[in-house]
Design an enzyme around this catalytic site. Structure first.
Site, PDB file in Angstrom:
ATOM      1  N   LYS A  13     -30.054  13.830  78.406  1.00  0.00           N
ATOM      2  CA  LYS A  13     -30.224  13.682  79.864  1.00  0.00           C
ATOM      3  C   LYS A  13     -29.877  12.265  80.314  1.00  0.00           C
ATOM      4  O   LYS A  13     -29.128  12.071  81.254  1.00  0.00           O
ATOM      5  CB  LYS A  13     -31.687  13.950  80.306  1.00  0.00           C
ATOM      6  CG  LYS A  13     -32.208  15.312  79.976  1.00  0.00           C
ATOM      7  CD  LYS A  13     -33.631  15.478  80.479  1.00  0.00           C
ATOM      8  CE  LYS A  13     -34.656  14.568  79.818  1.00  0.00           C
ATOM      9  NZ  LYS A  13     -34.849  14.802  78.377  1.00  0.00           N
ATOM     10  N   ARG A  88     -41.077  17.606  85.605  1.00  0.00           N
ATOM     11  CA  ARG A  88     -41.308  18.036  84.236  1.00  0.00           C
ATOM     12  C   ARG A  88     -42.386  19.104  84.137  1.00  0.00           C
ATOM     13  O   ARG A  88     -42.685  19.574  83.039  1.00  0.00           O
ATOM     14  CB  ARG A  88     -41.792  16.837  83.450  1.00  0.00           C
ATOM     15  CG  ARG A  88     -40.854  16.376  82.383  1.00  0.00           C
ATOM     16  CD  ARG A  88     -41.536  15.205  81.743  1.00  0.00           C
ATOM     17  NE  ARG A  88     -40.977  14.880  80.507  1.00  0.00           N
ATOM     18  CZ  ARG A  88     -40.024  13.968  80.339  1.00  0.00           C
ATOM     19  NH1 ARG A  88     -39.523  13.333  81.373  1.00  0.00           N
ATOM     20  NH2 ARG A  88     -39.594  13.698  79.149  1.00  0.00           N
ATOM     21  N   ARG A 127     -31.335   7.217  67.556  1.00  0.00           N
ATOM     22  CA  ARG A 127     -31.269   6.637  68.907  1.00  0.00           C
ATOM     23  C   ARG A 127     -31.755   5.193  68.904  1.00  0.00           C
ATOM     24  O   ARG A 127     -32.724   4.833  68.239  1.00  0.00           O
ATOM     25  CB  ARG A 127     -32.130   7.438  69.876  1.00  0.00           C
ATOM     26  CG  ARG A 127     -32.198   6.713  71.229  1.00  0.00           C
ATOM     27  CD  ARG A 127     -32.617   7.579  72.342  1.00  0.00           C
ATOM     28  NE  ARG A 127     -33.955   8.101  72.186  1.00  0.00           N
ATOM     29  CZ  ARG A 127     -34.498   8.906  73.058  1.00  0.00           C
ATOM     30  NH1 ARG A 127     -33.823   9.302  74.119  1.00  0.00           N
ATOM     31  NH2 ARG A 127     -35.724   9.349  72.873  1.00  0.00           N
ATOM     32  N   ARG A 160     -37.398   3.575  69.954  1.00  0.00           N
ATOM     33  CA  ARG A 160     -38.563   3.847  70.791  1.00  0.00           C
ATOM     34  C   ARG A 160     -39.755   4.295  69.956  1.00  0.00           C
ATOM     35  O   ARG A 160     -39.601   5.032  68.997  1.00  0.00           O
ATOM     36  CB  ARG A 160     -38.220   4.930  71.829  1.00  0.00           C
ATOM     37  CG  ARG A 160     -37.576   4.351  73.060  1.00  0.00           C
ATOM     38  CD  ARG A 160     -37.013   5.389  73.995  1.00  0.00           C
ATOM     39  NE  ARG A 160     -37.844   6.565  74.213  1.00  0.00           N
ATOM     40  CZ  ARG A 160     -37.486   7.577  75.001  1.00  0.00           C
ATOM     41  NH1 ARG A 160     -36.330   7.541  75.645  1.00  0.00           N
ATOM     42  NH2 ARG A 160     -38.272   8.624  75.151  1.00  0.00           N
ATOM     43  N   ARG A 171     -43.418  16.209  71.262  1.00  0.00           N
ATOM     44  CA  ARG A 171     -42.726  16.212  72.560  1.00  0.00           C
ATOM     45  C   ARG A 171     -41.962  17.524  72.772  1.00  0.00           C
ATOM     46  O   ARG A 171     -41.898  18.034  73.889  1.00  0.00           O
ATOM     47  CB  ARG A 171     -41.758  15.016  72.646  1.00  0.00           C
ATOM     48  CG  ARG A 171     -42.491  13.710  72.874  1.00  0.00           C
ATOM     49  CD  ARG A 171     -41.657  12.514  72.500  1.00  0.00           C
ATOM     50  NE  ARG A 171     -40.483  12.346  73.333  1.00  0.00           N
ATOM     51  CZ  ARG A 171     -39.435  11.622  72.975  1.00  0.00           C
ATOM     52  NH1 ARG A 171     -39.399  11.018  71.807  1.00  0.00           N
ATOM     53  NH2 ARG A 171     -38.428  11.499  73.796  1.00  0.00           N
TER      54      ARG A 171
HETATM   55  P1  AP5 Z   1     -30.669  10.631  75.344  1.00  0.00           P
HETATM   56  O1  AP5 Z   1     -29.601  10.618  76.381  1.00  0.00           O
HETATM   57  O2  AP5 Z   1     -31.452   9.395  75.116  1.00  0.00           O
HETATM   58  O3  AP5 Z   1     -31.618  11.885  75.576  1.00  0.00           O
HETATM   59  P2  AP5 Z   1     -32.712  12.173  76.695  1.00  0.00           P
HETATM   60  O4  AP5 Z   1     -32.559  13.621  77.021  1.00  0.00           O
HETATM   61  O5  AP5 Z   1     -32.632  11.191  77.792  1.00  0.00           O
HETATM   62  O6  AP5 Z   1     -34.009  11.975  75.803  1.00  0.00           O
HETATM   63  P3  AP5 Z   1     -35.386  11.240  76.118  1.00  0.00           P
HETATM   64  O7  AP5 Z   1     -36.083  11.089  74.797  1.00  0.00           O
HETATM   65  O8  AP5 Z   1     -35.152  10.036  76.935  1.00  0.00           O
HETATM   66  O9  AP5 Z   1     -36.076  12.322  76.906  1.00  0.00           O
HETATM   67  P4  AP5 Z   1     -37.563  12.519  77.106  1.00  0.00           P
HETATM   68  O10 AP5 Z   1     -37.465  13.564  78.112  1.00  0.00           O
HETATM   69  O11 AP5 Z   1     -38.362  12.849  75.941  1.00  0.00           O
HETATM   70  O12 AP5 Z   1     -38.085  11.039  77.440  1.00  0.00           O
HETATM   71  P5  AP5 Z   1     -38.268  10.253  78.784  1.00  0.00           P
HETATM   72  O13 AP5 Z   1     -37.814   8.871  78.573  1.00  0.00           O
HETATM   73  O14 AP5 Z   1     -37.736  11.018  79.938  1.00  0.00           O
HETATM   74  O15 AP5 Z   1     -29.984  11.086  73.965  1.00  0.00           O
HETATM   75  C1  AP5 Z   1     -30.721  11.112  72.758  1.00  0.00           C
HETATM   76  C2  AP5 Z   1     -29.890  10.490  71.609  1.00  0.00           C
HETATM   77  O16 AP5 Z   1     -28.796  11.339  71.311  1.00  0.00           O
HETATM   78  C3  AP5 Z   1     -29.278   9.133  71.980  1.00  0.00           C
HETATM   79  O17 AP5 Z   1     -29.285   8.313  70.851  1.00  0.00           O
HETATM   80  C4  AP5 Z   1     -27.831   9.474  72.412  1.00  0.00           C
HETATM   81  O18 AP5 Z   1     -26.934   8.394  72.189  1.00  0.00           O
HETATM   82  C5  AP5 Z   1     -27.536  10.664  71.538  1.00  0.00           C
HETATM   83  N1  AP5 Z   1     -26.679  11.648  72.206  1.00  0.00           N
HETATM   84  C6  AP5 Z   1     -26.683  12.005  73.521  1.00  0.00           C
HETATM   85  N2  AP5 Z   1     -25.783  12.963  73.761  1.00  0.00           N
HETATM   86  C7  AP5 Z   1     -25.184  13.239  72.554  1.00  0.00           C
HETATM   87  C8  AP5 Z   1     -24.179  14.163  72.141  1.00  0.00           C
HETATM   88  N3  AP5 Z   1     -23.596  14.999  73.014  1.00  0.00           N
HETATM   89  N4  AP5 Z   1     -23.859  14.191  70.836  1.00  0.00           N
HETATM   90  C9  AP5 Z   1     -24.447  13.339  69.925  1.00  0.00           C
HETATM   91  N5  AP5 Z   1     -25.402  12.441  70.251  1.00  0.00           N
HETATM   92  C10 AP5 Z   1     -25.770  12.406  71.562  1.00  0.00           C
HETATM   93  O19 AP5 Z   1     -39.863  10.235  78.895  1.00  0.00           O
HETATM   94  C11 AP5 Z   1     -40.665   9.573  77.936  1.00  0.00           C
HETATM   95  C12 AP5 Z   1     -42.112   9.939  78.155  1.00  0.00           C
HETATM   96  O20 AP5 Z   1     -42.537   9.503  79.467  1.00  0.00           O
HETATM   97  C13 AP5 Z   1     -42.430  11.433  78.124  1.00  0.00           C
HETATM   98  O21 AP5 Z   1     -42.647  11.890  76.820  1.00  0.00           O
HETATM   99  C14 AP5 Z   1     -43.690  11.464  78.990  1.00  0.00           C
HETATM  100  O22 AP5 Z   1     -44.815  11.057  78.259  1.00  0.00           O
HETATM  101  C15 AP5 Z   1     -43.429  10.425  80.046  1.00  0.00           C
HETATM  102  N6  AP5 Z   1     -42.840  10.998  81.270  1.00  0.00           N
HETATM  103  C16 AP5 Z   1     -41.593  10.736  81.767  1.00  0.00           C
HETATM  104  N7  AP5 Z   1     -41.370  11.437  82.883  1.00  0.00           N
HETATM  105  C17 AP5 Z   1     -42.497  12.159  83.106  1.00  0.00           C
HETATM  106  C18 AP5 Z   1     -42.863  13.116  84.092  1.00  0.00           C
HETATM  107  N8  AP5 Z   1     -42.022  13.478  85.071  1.00  0.00           N
HETATM  108  N9  AP5 Z   1     -44.105  13.672  84.002  1.00  0.00           N
HETATM  109  C19 AP5 Z   1     -44.939  13.330  83.023  1.00  0.00           C
HETATM  110  N10 AP5 Z   1     -44.654  12.455  82.048  1.00  0.00           N
HETATM  111  C20 AP5 Z   1     -43.434  11.881  82.080  1.00  0.00           C
HETATM  112 MG    MG Z   2     -33.925   9.641  78.483  1.00  0.00          MG
END
Ligand code: AP5
Ligand code: MG
Length: 214
Positions: A13, A88, A127, A160, A171
């Site tokens: 994402k 979410r 990552r 992270r 997660r």
């Molecule tokens: P990446 O692009 O980093 O993936 P992502 O989907 O952004 O993953 P996140 O871990 O950031 O998502 P998340 O939803 O768990 O965490 P968030 O920060 O939102 O890609 C992943 C890896 O793969 C990277 O190394 C990338 O380079 C690689 N990659 C990407 N595309 C690729 C491809 N096509 N092929 C190969 N490799 C690839 O949230 C963190 C925490 O915050 C949550 O757990 C929660 O506790 C809290 N939080 C955030 N928002 C909310 C909300 N709305 N409500 C409640 N809690 C929340």
């Molecule tokens: Mg992300």
């Protein structure tokens, strides 16, 4: 262009949202990045959110909804934005719909980047993240020019805290339980587009652009 990025943790994402934001010149709003920034700055919000995030749990809805609604009222959001990691839960989606209705607007598309759990677990271990500007790298698929240093802002890259395998599993469990129902929610509204996120990241982006238009 108001877009929501859906998808499991690690589906890509953030990677795609960053590219979409650059191409269409709209702000990239990542709630995860906002929390991580607040945690590194030691703010009150960061202190409240930290424990949930480190355990792989969602932060309570009330800590996130107003933050996002305030953000989308900012002047740089008038032409659109990309929401990454929000909503979410169904209550968050309903809250967003209500706020947008009051603003006289709505979400244009919800893009679901679909990647199976096994592939996600493989990806997360490689990552690296910049906690300063939010840029994301992968040691094999999207390496920075200089190892351990952010191409965009020059800060140090880190793994992270929530990318350790046990937390990733938690997660994913939370995702399937609380976030996946949003796919049906947006499908029912007729604004869902599912993209195969297992392709190379440039090919995933090409599919998204083919869908959104040049
Ligand atoms: P990446 O692009 O980093 O993936 P992502 O989907 O952004 O993953 P996140 O871990 O950031 O998502 P998340 O939803 O768990 O965490 P968030 O920060 O939102 O890609 C992943 C890896 O793969 C990277 O190394 C990338 O380079 C690689 N990659 C990407 N595309 C690729 C491809 N096509 N092929 C190969 N490799 C690839 O949230 C963190 C925490 O915050 C949550 O757990 C929660 O506790 C809290 N939080 C955030 N928002 C909310 C909300 N709305 N409500 C409640 N809690 C929340
Ligand atoms: Mg992300």
């Amino acid at each position: 262009m108001k877009i929501i990025m859906l998808g499991a943790p690690g589906a890509g994402k953030g990677t795609q949202a960053e590219k979409i934001a650059e191409k269409y010149q709209i702000p990239h709003i990542s709630t995860g990045d906002i929390f991580r920034h607040n945690i590194s700055e030691g703010t009150a919000l960061g202190k409240k959110a930290e424990g949930y995030i480190d355990q792989g749990l969602l932060v309570p809805d009330e800590l996130v909804v107003d933050l996002v609604v305030d953000r989308i009222h900012q002047p740089d959001c008038t032409k659109g934005y990309i929401l990454d990691g929000f909503p979410r839960t169904i209550p968050q989606a309903q809250y967003l719909d209500k706020a947008l209705k009051e603003m006289g607007t709505n979400v244009k598309w919800a893009i679901d980047v679909h990647v199976p759990d096994e592939e996600i677990i493989r990806r997360m271990s490689g990552r690296r993240a910049c906690l300063n500007c939010g840029a994301t790298y992968h040691i094999e698929h999207a390496a920075p020019e200089k190892e351990g240093v952010c191409d965009k802002c020059g800060e140090e890259l880190v793994q992270r805290e929530d990318d350790h395998p046990e937390t990733v599993k938690k997660r994913l469990e939370v995702y399937h339980e609380q976030t996946q129902p949003l796919i049906a929610y947006y499908r029912d509204k007729g604004i869902l587009k599912v993209i195969d996120g297992t392709m190379d990241l440039e090919d995933v982006f090409k599919c998204i652009v083919a869908f959104l238009g040049e």
